[in-house]
Design an enzyme around this catalytic site. Structure first.
Site, PDB file in Angstrom:
ATOM      1  N   TYR A  47      78.623  79.678 -16.160  1.00 28.67           N
ATOM      2  CA  TYR A  47      79.739  80.536 -16.972  1.00 28.67           C
ATOM      3  C   TYR A  47      79.293  81.477 -17.650  1.00 28.67           C
ATOM      4  CZ  TYR A  47      82.540  76.516 -15.351  1.00 28.67           C
ATOM      5  OH  TYR A  47      83.103  75.399 -14.665  1.00 28.67           O
ATOM      6  N   HIS A  87      88.518  83.944 -12.362  1.00 30.66           N
ATOM      7  CA  HIS A  87      87.283  82.981 -12.880  1.00 30.66           C
ATOM      8  C   HIS A  87      86.068  83.513 -12.909  1.00 30.66           C
ATOM      9  CE1 HIS A  87      90.272  80.001 -11.567  1.00 30.66           C
ATOM     10  NE2 HIS A  87      90.930  80.974 -10.717  1.00 30.66           N
TER      11      HIS A  87
END
Length: 149
Positions: free
Chosen positions: A26, A103
């Site tokens: 991430y 995302h």
């Protein structure tokens, strides 16, 4: 520009842990850093950006409902709700506000359960796998679409 467009940024569960949770997937930027950068760019683009992060599905649904007639565009990273939430899908369809799904990771290169999205087929666009830059691309695209309308 005669109208100050309003864009709502929504972030789903566990995104409050950005910078700490699996930075290899991430990234190392925190959500606060990402949002601060986006708000700065929104000002430069002449739009207002509001933000909500919630780990609770009902809070995201309620905020989508409140956006009707108040917000011109939504940028949403539904996180894990991507793969489970008919409620968020129905809320977005119900308010008929255009939205872009974002995302940080490439969900299609991850576990099979992450490959399905309840939102992608009704989104104006989907951006995935480009890290925090994906939010910037979504903001730019939303502003361009609003100005072209």
């Amino acid at each position: 520009m005669s109208q100050n467009h309003r864009i709502l940024l929504l972030n789903g569960p566990n995104l409050n842990l950005l910078g700490k949770r699996e930075p290899g997937i991430y990234g190392s930027k925190t959500l606060d850093e990402i949002v601060a950068d986006l708000k700065h760019n929104a000002i430069e683009l002449g739009v207002t950006l509001e933000h909500l992060q919630s780990n609770a599905e009902h809070e995201l649904v309620s905020r989508i409902h409140q956006a009707m007639g108040q917000v011109d565009y939504i940028i949403i990273n539904p996180a894990a709700f991507t793969h489970t939430s008919v409620a968020i899908r129905d809320a977005l369809l119900g308010v008929a506000i255009p939205f872009i799904e974002v995302h940080l990771s490439n969900v299609h290169a991850r576990e099979p359960f992450r490959h399905h999205s309840y939102l992608s087929d009704v989104a104006k666009g989907v951006i995935c796998g480009l890290g925090a830059d994906g939010y910037q691309f979504a903001l730019t695209a939303a502003v361009h679409q609003l100005r072209a309308a």
